[in-house]
Design a protein around this motif. Structure first.
Motif, PDB file in Angstrom:
ATOM      1  N   THR A   1       0.727  -1.554  -0.101  1.00 43.80           N
ATOM      2  CA  THR A   1       0.384   0.208  -0.184  1.00 43.80           C
ATOM      3  C   THR A   1       0.771   0.687  -0.049  1.00 43.80           C
ATOM      4  N   GLN A   2      -0.005   2.465  -0.346  1.00 51.53           N
ATOM      5  CA  GLN A   2       0.650   3.422   0.037  1.00 51.53           C
ATOM      6  C   GLN A   2       1.777   3.747   1.550  1.00 51.53           C
ATOM      7  N   GLU A   3       0.393   3.555   2.242  1.00 53.57           N
ATOM      8  CA  GLU A   3       0.407   3.717   2.857  1.00 53.57           C
ATOM      9  C   GLU A   3       2.135   2.777   4.124  1.00 53.57           C
TER      10      GLU A   3
ATOM     11  N   ARG B   1       1.680   9.452   3.765  1.00 54.94           N
ATOM     12  CA  ARG B   1       1.491   8.620   2.694  1.00 54.94           C
ATOM     13  C   ARG B   1       1.059   9.436   1.465  1.00 54.94           C
TER      14      ARG B   1
ATOM     15  N   ARG C   1      -4.709  -0.167  -6.322  1.00 49.25           N
ATOM     16  CA  ARG C   1      -4.845  -0.323  -5.063  1.00 49.25           C
ATOM     17  C   ARG C   1      -4.351  -1.421  -4.114  1.00 49.25           C
ATOM     18  N   GLY C   2      -2.712  -1.401  -3.141  1.00 52.87           N
ATOM     19  CA  GLY C   2      -2.275  -2.147  -2.600  1.00 52.87           C
ATOM     20  C   GLY C   2      -1.037  -2.899  -3.534  1.00 52.87           C
TER      21      GLY C   2
END
Length: 138
Positions: free
Chosen positions: A74-76, A86, A106-107
């Motif tokens: 993930t970007q996080e 983020r 996404r992810g």
């Protein structure tokens, strides 16, 4: 662990005993500690001196070398790995995707153009790899 993989664990006392009984294991552990400390120092210097984009590209290259073109993250998570918020990673992911260097959904990140990402990355991963080769050989 940064990516899905298999791992083993050993009790610290058993490892200590094995290292005392096996000089080759002890030597390898000492050399790995030297490498790890150098890697930590290089990362600290990198975080202080290089742009978020250069660090993100460096990290993507490192992960590609370990697991291949398809990265499940993930970007996080990427933001945590390079020490930024983020939103900074989001802007970089959008930029790299617009330039067709990665695809991102996404992810999942897929590396599309490693040579161009290498040109944007800082030299820190190469420095760490060179230090590893110096300590452990190629």
């Amino acid at each position: 662990m940064q990516v899905e993989a298999f791992a083993s664990i050993i009790d610290a006392d058993r490892l200590r005993q094995a290292a005392q009984e096996n000089p080759k294991l002890r030597d390898m552990m000492v050399r790995y500690e030297q490498f790890f400390l150098a890697q930590v120092q290089q990362t600290a210097a990198c975080n202080a001196a290089h742009s978020v984009r250069a660090r993100a590209c460096k990290w993507l290259l490192r992960m590609q070398s370990l697991v291949g073109d398809d990265l499940v993250l993930t970007q996080e998570f990427l933001a945590q790995m390079i020490g930024v918020q983020r939103s900074g990673v989001n802007a970089i992911a959008q930029e790299l995707q617009k330039l067709e260097m990665i695809s991102y959904s996404r992810g999942h990140i897929r590396i599309l153009d490693r040579p161009r990402i290498e040109r944007l990355a800082c030299e820190c991963d190469a420095a760490i790899n060179a230090h590893y080769a110096e300590i452990f050989g190629s």
